[in-house]
Scaffold this active site. Structure first.
Site, PDB file in Angstrom:
ATOM      1  N   GLU A  45       0.877  -1.164   0.000  1.00  0.00           N
ATOM      2  CA  GLU A  45       0.000   0.000   0.000  1.00  0.00           C
ATOM      3  C   GLU A  45       0.922   1.223   0.000  1.00  0.00           C
ATOM      4  OE1 GLU A  45      -2.123   1.014   3.566  1.00  0.00           O
ATOM      5  OE2 GLU A  45      -3.507   2.333   2.493  1.00  0.00           O
TER       6      GLU A  45
ATOM      7  N   ARG B  29       5.841 -12.560   9.157  1.00  0.00           N
ATOM      8  CA  ARG B  29       6.527 -11.315   8.860  1.00  0.00           C
ATOM      9  C   ARG B  29       7.812 -11.234   9.679  1.00  0.00           C
ATOM     10  NH1 ARG B  29       2.357  -7.925  10.656  1.00  0.00           N
ATOM     11  NH2 ARG B  29       2.954  -6.622   8.903  1.00  0.00           N
TER      12      ARG B  29
ATOM     13  N   LYS C 281       4.490   0.498   9.810  1.00  0.00           N
ATOM     14  CA  LYS C 281       4.551   1.728   9.016  1.00  0.00           C
ATOM     15  C   LYS C 281       3.919   2.892   9.774  1.00  0.00           C
ATOM     16  CE  LYS C 281       3.354   0.058   4.722  1.00  0.00           C
ATOM     17  NZ  LYS C 281       2.846   0.263   3.346  1.00  0.00           N
TER      18      LYS C 281
END
Length: 566
Positions: A41, A268, A278
């Site tokens: 994104e 992850r 983020k």
RNA sequence: UGUCCUGUGGUGUAAUUGGCAACACGUCUGACUCUGGAUCAGAAGAGUCCAGGUUCGAGCCCUGGCAGGACAACCA
């Protein structure tokens, strides 16, 4: 230059995803086609965790002779910006991967998605809900308690169509209506409890401008995007495991063959002493705890690049840590090991003094100077040699001298002889101090016969010091970095904000360092090993008059380790 | 009092169709060295979350536990 080292990279490690793809291939699925995608994104800069995913997805394409798309999941115009779109492309390329002509956006599919939504409405599988967010959320139940149905759930397709068209036309306020799938409010899987498909957002989209007043939710866009792109293996992180049934439900309504992207989830990356969210990284940037997304202390790709990391080192790291479904925590020292390993093979050696102590060679003729030959990289003979100027006044590292040395200290001390690398043996005769008792200068004598660094009589010294000629040295600013947080898992404390663990000493600026003249023409990002100290690279902040170096990582220092353990 | 996922040395990963647990980092020795770097040689360190079961034999299969994680944004 990097070609030879790249070809030496050991064969990529296999992992459970490779194994599953091999199995699919063996079963003849997708006619032997392998097609992945990296779907960020554009709401922030990429970080080392994304690098793991990039290496995985592009790595799979390489390994199986397939393709990997770059697709921006840009379904939320409120958070997404062109700046991020650009930085992401730059970072993926820098890491060494190529999506060729396959650059896509979820927003490419807005029309198709909208049409699909209308189809679902017509089939009675989607409805417009007029309730507000809080009400919908309450009706949704909890993971352990089923939800219940909205009073608007059984509107007719005609009514839904009318309402959805009016939503699309911008007739309603944000938050007043949503389009939901009609699935199962009692499902044990929260994501199947009539998930929202579309919400009203009167926001400007970075690509579609003001065309839309409604935007699809990620869950309604992601799986279909994969489907339309012909993705065979949708690799994603663990938290999307529970979304899989929903993605499959959408594809069930769409598919006209037995093709369906296969979603495989992996853990992850978590790194000690760093945060990988983020949202939190953005907070550090916005609130100026760091100097931008590419601050060398940031775990972002751009930060690591500026810090002096190489693409090779990041790719090797990513290969070394492997891919599994175990949610673990990798020690940052492994990342550091990976840069050292690479830089050791390729970095130009140079001498630089960070914390200068002046040395006068009293028996060296005043005004005389000479050039001595130095090896550019002992790990790579092809890099050749260079000349280093020597003169009567030098600088050495303050840490390399001790007036009262402890037992195991091998470096310079009063009356002791050491070697100046590539130059001469020198002996310390006098220690000059100021009125505060601080050492300002050392007076030494040199042995002319030891030119080049070897004494003809076979005399040995216990230490070799790096040095720099005072009159020839380039003055530079050097920035020393330490970990940004002083807690192993700064985001892992429920009651403490991660910012409370910010390390106040994460950046130390040394304004007056001296580097040998070789670095005069260095370009930003050029990396060096400052002998005996560490790896450094030239920062973008450098100007013609002022060199600025970042310390990428110090050399392994067994002396420091010894001291610490005592 | 739900669903799904995971559980191998300090850390991260391996272990062909079940065949006495391998590798990397780290740690500790020693060698070598004009970087206390690099390199080289070697060592210690797990008996695979627990308990049963199947089997000549289980980290791999079965059963039951335990532990950790994910899921309740009109975020992705």
């Amino acid at each position: 230059m990097s070609n030879s080292t790249e070809s030496k990279e050991q064969a990529k490690k296999s992992n459970f995803i490779h194994l599953q793809i091999e199995q699919d291939l063996k079963e003849g699925k997708n006619n032997g086609r392998v097609h992945t995608r990296f779907p960020p994104e554009p709401n922030g800069y990429l970080h080392i965790g994304h690098a793991k995913s990039i290496c995985l997805n592009f790595g799979i394409a390489e390994k199986f002779g397939g393709k990997c798309n770059l697709r921006f999941d840009d379904t939320n115009p409120a958070k997404e910006e062109t700046e991020y779109v650009e930085s992401i492309q730059k970072d993926v390329r820098w890491l060494g991967f190529d999506w060729e002509d396959r650059l896509f956006y979820a927003s490419d599919y807005f029309d198709k998605l909208h049409g699909f939504a209308i189809e679902l409405i017509k089939q009675g599988k989607a409805y417009v809900d007029d309730q507000d967010a809080e009400t919908i959320s309450q009706q949704k139940g909890t993971p352990t308690r089923p939800g219940f149905e909205s009073q608007f759930r059984n509107r007719t397709p005609e009514e839904n169509l009318n309402l959805f068209n009016r939503m699309t036309a911008g007739e309603f306020e944000e938050g007043s209506h949503v389009l939901r799938a009609k699935i199962d409010m009692a499902s044990p899987n929260m994501h199947m409890r009539d998930p929202i498909l579309y919400r009203i957002m009167k926001a400007h989209h970075h690509r579609t401008g003001d065309k839309w007043c409604v935007y699809p939710m990620y869950d309604f866009a992601h799986g279909q995007s994969d489907y339309w792109e012909g993705i065979t293996h949708s690799i994603c992180t663990l938290e999307f495991e529970v979304h899989r049934p929903l993605y499959n439900w959408f594809i069930d309504q769409l598919k006209d063959s037995d093709y369906r992207p296969r979603q495989i989830e992996f853990a992850r990356l978590n790194l000690t002493y760093t945060i990988m969210s983020k949202r939190k990284l953005l907070e550090l940037v916005k609130e100026k705890y760091v100097n931008g997304w590419d601050d060398p202390r940031m775990p972002t790709i751009s930060g690591l690049r500026r810090r002096g990391y190489t693409p090779e080192s990041i790719r090797n790291f990513s290969d070394r840590i492997g891919v599994t479904k175990v949610d673990g925590m990798i020690d940052v020292s492994l990342l550091e090991y990976s840069v050292r390993e690479h830089l050791n093979k390729v970095a130009q050696r140079v001498m630089g003094v960070l914390n200068p102590l002046k040395v006068v060679i009293t028996n060296y003729p005043e005004g005389q100077e000479e050039e001595l030959e130095a090896i550019n990289n002992p790990e790579d003979e092809s890099m050749g040699t260079r000349k280093v100027p020597f003169s009567r006044e030098l600088y050495i590292e303050r840490d390399d001298f001790m007036e009262n040395p402890p037992r195991k200290f091998f470096r310079l001390a009063p009356g002791r002889e050491v070697r100046l690398r590539y130059a001469y043996f020198v002996t310390c005769n006098d220690v000059i101090k100021n009125e505060n008792g601080e050492i300002t200068e050392l007076h030494c004598t040199y042995d002319p016969a030891s030119k080049g660094g070897n004494s003809p009589d076979g005399r040995k010294v216990k230490a070799t010091l790096h040095w720099v000629s005072a009159t020839h040295a380039v003055k530079a600013e050097v920035r020393l970095y330490d970990r940004l947080f002083n807690d192993e898992d700064p985001a892992g404390h429920k009651d403490v904000d991660f910012k409370d663990f910010l390390n106040p000493d994460s950046l130390k600026v040394l304004p007056e360092c001296f580097i040998e003249p070789f670095v005069k023409n260095a370009q930003p990002l050029d990396h060096f090993q400052f002998e005996r100290l560490g790896y450094f690279n030239l920062d973008y902040d450098s100007t013609v008059n002022k060199h600025v170096f970042n310390r990428t990582v110090p050399l392994r220092d067994s002396w420091a380790k010894m001291q610490k353990s005592q």
